[in-house]
Write an enzyme that holds these catalytic residues in place. Structure first.
Site, PDB file in Angstrom:
ATOM      1  CD  GLU A   1      43.776  -9.182   5.420  1.00  0.00           C
ATOM      2  OE1 GLU A   1      43.766  -9.954   4.447  1.00  0.00           O
ATOM      3  OE2 GLU A   1      44.827  -8.831   6.000  1.00  0.00           O
TER       4      GLU A   1
ATOM      5  CB  CYS B   1      49.785 -12.615   2.484  1.00  0.00           C
ATOM      6  SG  CYS B   1      49.889 -14.404   2.203  1.00  0.00           S
TER       7      CYS B   1
ATOM      8  CG  HIS C   1      45.915 -12.652   5.355  1.00  0.00           C
ATOM      9  ND1 HIS C   1      45.627 -12.037   4.157  1.00  0.00           N
ATOM     10  CD2 HIS C   1      46.619 -13.772   5.051  1.00  0.00           C
ATOM     11  CE1 HIS C   1      46.124 -12.755   3.160  1.00  0.00           C
ATOM     12  NE2 HIS C   1      46.733 -13.813   3.676  1.00  0.00           N
TER      13      HIS C   1
END
Length: 546
Positions: free
Chosen positions: A517, A379, A515
């Site tokens: 993750e 990001c 993102h």
């Protein structure tokens, strides 16, 4: 389908690990072949955590459908296969907002709006809706029994216990059983008082999960059973462990899943936890280790980067290495320069907002680029990498993001004014838009360029990842940046927005606007994190050889 509900509450102190306990129980039930979901009911007045400080609340977890939710939903997705959505998390603020909107429309026909029944009915409706289509729905109530903020939620689940009946509801209460060194024994009195508080509002727990730094002796379990009016086999000891992924096996060993299935009259297979045993084994038996420098601004609370931390650990499992995370305040990079970036095998710059420390992140990206040190930007981490490249390679002096410098001569990153959302609809924003709920959010399709590290990592020319941002690469600078050597390796579904960048002739300099993750799990990993950690391990071995 008849859905059964398990309500999880906590007492004595906060941060006992209700979310982990709920997720671990869900993992066992899923391993028995049941379709399980988990909900988190948060008692704070914010509509959602989207605008809350990460240093107070921790990270904001983004679901596939674009909901900004509590970080516990990240735990849920890492433990079970069910994907969370906006129905899996709601707050007091959301409930009041919706009830008041109905009142303004006249839906209540002039009635006096009260906590009971209007607020509690709204809560019950959401709980029942969230459980639809699942065999079991586990509902975690945020906060601690006795908190004034939690009372409407506790009253709502009390009512559901009556309305649905004992064969469809179960109440599980987490408490603390501390060990007093001076006395040389564990103390059950806090648990007794917590259960008394819970019973005073009409909820009798069926299961007690007792947290402590050690296993609870059998005689203390019997004492808790007697004074709390809970079956002895339903007093579960949950001691501290060095890995949260050991908890499903701990709970199963004490028969918690059997207690649940018997209570609900569910006939299902035994739980096979082989996948979790593999995760625990890999975690305990690495063949190497790497040190990753995480350069951010919220490092005083690691939970602000919870999913990133976990994704790095998952990538370590798949590469058979232990990942040591060194948290580096980006303002320290600004003050001390490269000296705080020494001794690293890779640099990761995660997402973030605001101008504070941004130059330190840009310096970290420059250090990684110039020293062939593996770099992974997420990001804002992609944006600072692009700004650094624009300034020092493409010759765009003073290049910046309009988020931080509205008068920059080269706005290589700017506010997205229009994009296509996950439903194919056009969304628009402007400078005066509200901060809450106005970002590009949720899962988005990304086209990957063949021959890039991104495509190689995913083993595909497309990927779907979750977004949470309102600034993007300025397409007016794409051609000049490409000529300077930057590769735009990922583009949005309509190819109008830059989603990924990378550098050729570099061990690993990859960054994404999304993102990744949020999609990493201990059983499946995540391609970009795996590639980054692999590159860091390779860098370390080469560095040692040199």
């Amino acid at each position: 389908m008849t859905t059964r509900y398990i309500f999880v509450t906590g007492g004595v102190v906060s941060s006992l690990g209700k979310g982990i306990a709920a997720a671990s129980l869900a993992a066992i039930l899923e391993a028995r072949g049941l379709n399980v979901t988990i909900m988190k009911l948060d008692p704070y007045i914010n509509v959602d955590p989207g605008t809350m400080s990460p240093t107070q609340h921790g990270e904001v977890f983004v679901t596939e459908d674009g909901a900004e939710t509590d970080l516990d939903l990240g735990h849920y997705e890492r433990f079970i296969r069910t994907k969370m959505n906006r129905r899996n998390n709601f707050t007091t603020g959301r409930i009041y907002e919706e009830v008041l909107r109905k009142e303004r429309r006249g839906d209540y026909l002039g009635a006096t709006i009260q906590v009971i029944p209007h607020i509690t009915n709204a809560i019950k409706e959401k709980v029942l809706a969230g459980g639809e289509g699942h065999d079991v729905a586990i509902v975690e109530i945020g906060g601690t029994v006795g908190d004034i903020e939690s009372l409407p939620f506790l009253e709502s689940i009390r009512q559901l216990g009556v309305e649905l009946g004992r064969d469809r509801t179960l109440f599980m209460h987490l408490t603390l059983v501390p060990f007093l060194g001076a006395a040389g024994e564990v103390k059950t009195k806090p648990t007794q008082h917590s259960v008394k508080e819970l019973r005073s509002i009409g909820i009798a727990p069926d299961v007690l999960v007792c947290r402590g730094d050690r296993a609870i002796p059998a005689n203390e379990k019997a004492k808790i059973s007697l004074f709390c009016n809970v079956e002895e086999r339903a007093v579960i000891s949950l001691k501290d462990v060095d890995s949260i992924y050991k908890i499903p096996a701990l709970l199963k060993a004490q028969g918690l899943d059997q207690l649940v299935t018997k209570r609900f009259g569910i006939d299902c297979k035994e739980a096979d936890l082989a996948e979790w045993e593999k995760v625990v084994y890999q975690e305990a038996n690495p063949v190497g280790e790497v040190t990753i420098g995480m350069v951010g601004k919220y490092i005083e609370l690691p939970d602000a980067y919870k999913s990133v931390n976990e994704a790095l650990k998952h990538a370590g499992l798949f590469n058979r290495v232990s990942v040591n995370i060194k948290y580096i305040d980006s303002q320290n990079v600004e003050a001390k320069g490269d000296e705080v970036l020494q001794g690293l095998d890779g640099i990761l710059v995660p997402g973030g907002f605001g101008e504070r420390g941004v130059e330190g992140k840009i310096m970290a990206a420059q250090f990684a680029r110039e020293n062939n040190l593996p770099y992974f930007g997420i990001c804002l981490g992609m944006q600072v990498a692009l700004i650094e490249f624009a300034r020092h390679v493409a010759g765009l002096e003073g290049a910046h993001s309009t988020e931080f410098d509205k008068n920059t001569p080269h706005p290589v990153v700017g506010l997205i004014t229009e994009w296509i959302n996950e439903d194919g609809q056009v969304e628009e924003r402007h400078e005066e838009s509200d901060l809450g709920g106005t970002m590009r959010l949720g899962a988005q399709l990304c086209h990957l360029e063949e021959g890039t590290k991104a495509a190689a990592a995913y083993k595909s020319t497309t990927c779907v990842e979750r977004h949470r941002h309102r600034y993007e690469v300025n397409n007016n600078y794409k051609e000049r940046l490409e000529k300077a050597g930057l590769i735009f390796s990922g583009l949005s579904s309509d190819r109008s927005l830059v989603e990924m960048i990378e550098l050729p002739n570099h061990p690993w300099f990859v960054a994404g606007q999304f993102h990744p993750e949020f999609t990493s799990t201990p059983r499946d990993g995540q391609p970009l994190f795996e590639g980054f950690v692999a590159a860091a391990y390779t860098y370390q071995k080469r560095d040692l050889e040199d």
